[in-house]
Scaffold this active site. Structure first.
Site, PDB file in Angstrom:
ATOM      1  N   SER A 145       0.852  -1.192   0.000  1.00 48.53           N
ATOM      2  CA  SER A 145       0.000   0.000   0.000  1.00 48.53           C
ATOM      3  C   SER A 145       0.883   1.235   0.000  1.00 48.53           C
ATOM      4  O   SER A 145       2.022   1.199   0.497  1.00 48.53           O
ATOM      5  CB  SER A 145      -0.885   0.017   1.250  1.00 48.53           C
ATOM      6  OG  SER A 145      -1.548   1.256   1.396  1.00 48.53           O
ATOM      7  N   TYR A 158      -2.315  -1.259  10.150  1.00 50.47           N
ATOM      8  CA  TYR A 158      -2.339  -1.394   8.691  1.00 50.47           C
ATOM      9  C   TYR A 158      -1.005  -0.961   8.089  1.00 50.47           C
ATOM     10  O   TYR A 158      -0.414  -1.679   7.268  1.00 50.47           O
ATOM     11  CB  TYR A 158      -3.473  -0.540   8.127  1.00 50.47           C
ATOM     12  CG  TYR A 158      -3.711  -0.702   6.644  1.00 50.47           C
ATOM     13  CD1 TYR A 158      -4.698  -1.547   6.174  1.00 50.47           C
ATOM     14  CD2 TYR A 158      -2.958   0.009   5.709  1.00 50.47           C
ATOM     15  CE1 TYR A 158      -4.940  -1.697   4.815  1.00 50.47           C
ATOM     16  CE2 TYR A 158      -3.176  -0.133   4.353  1.00 50.47           C
ATOM     17  CZ  TYR A 158      -4.170  -0.981   3.911  1.00 50.47           C
ATOM     18  OH  TYR A 158      -4.390  -1.124   2.564  1.00 50.47           O
TER      19      TYR A 158
END
Length: 259
Positions: A145, A158
């Site tokens: 990401s 995350y």
């Protein structure tokens, strides 16, 4: 038991393959004539994906890829289905990055993000290595990401999981080459609403301001990530390994100041 794949038919395993980027990537490779094994915890999403593909094109396995025993069982089934693998796509993860305040973040919740993205990539890569070597040169592509590079507030688990996944990417590349190249794709803002299972499907209308945050003038599409994965898996990227390809429309290159 599924018949074994012809040896000249490429095969890919995609984790988190039932929805979002995983679903789009599964359909992309199936459309190119590949055999696709999709692993996902969501049985309904897998059933919908199965209905979209010709019979025999997809092996759908309900599996929590963050847990050791289910991964072992899944790859035993995959080994019965195909004689080797050309590509593993470690795409699984928790979509929502927000955890709330750090002082309220439980260890269980933290571990959920780590297991969904990072532990799952370790377990599936370990299980797939022998099958990938049978088809060498083969590839692993990890979906990280842009949050591995920069953060929003309250995205601790995350961001840590995705950053760790890139570190795992180059660590595996050093050891598994030259038979297996290992790279990562780091998506930015990708609209996955149309690629969810029917009950969760949306078709958002993004604002002009949202689009202007991207140098290319639009929000990312699932197809953008599938194409990037395809390139990293193919011969044209044969001199690329241990790298992270950021696919974000230039969003992480745009400095923004509120007046």
């Amino acid at each position: 038991m599924t018949d074994k794949t012809e040896k000249n038919t490429p095969a890919v395993v995609i984790t988190g393959g039932g929805a979002g980027i995983g679903r789009g990537t599964a359909l992309h490779f199936a459309g190119r004539g590949w055999k696709v094994a999709a692993l996902d915890k969501d049985a309904k999403a897998l059933a919908e994906l199965l209905a979209l593909l010709p019979k025999g094109r997809l092996l759908a396995i309900e599996c929590d890829v963050g847990k050791e025993d289910p991964v072992r069982d899944a790859f035993e089934s995959i080994a019965d289905w195909t004689d080797g693998l050309d590509l593993l796509v470690n795409n699984a993860g928790i979509a929502n990055p927000k955890s709330g305040p750090l002082e309220d973040l439980t260890l269980e919740a933290w571990q959920g993000w780590i297991d969904a993205s990072l532990t799952s990539a370790f377990l599936c890569s370990r299980a797939a290595v022998a099958m990938l070597r049978k088809r060498a040169p083969a590839a692993i592509v990890n979906v990280t990401s842009s949050r591995a590079l920069q953060s929003e507030p309250e995205t601790y688990g995350y961001a840590a999981a995705k950053g760790g996944l890139f570190a795992l990417t180059h660590a595996m590349a050093v050891t598994l080459g030259p038979d297996i190249r290992v790279n990562a794709v780091a998506p930015g803002w990708i609209e996955t609403g149309p690629w969810q299972k029917e009950a969760d499907r949306t078709d958002p209308d993004h604002s002009k301001r949202a689009k202007e945050q991207h140098l290319v003038g639009r929000i990312g599409r699932v197809e953008d990530i599938a194409e990037a994965i395809d390139w990293l898996a193919g011969e044209k990227s044969g001199f690329v390994t241990g790298q992270q390809l950021v696919v974000d429309g230039g969003m992480t290159r745009l400095m923004q100041y509120d007046a």
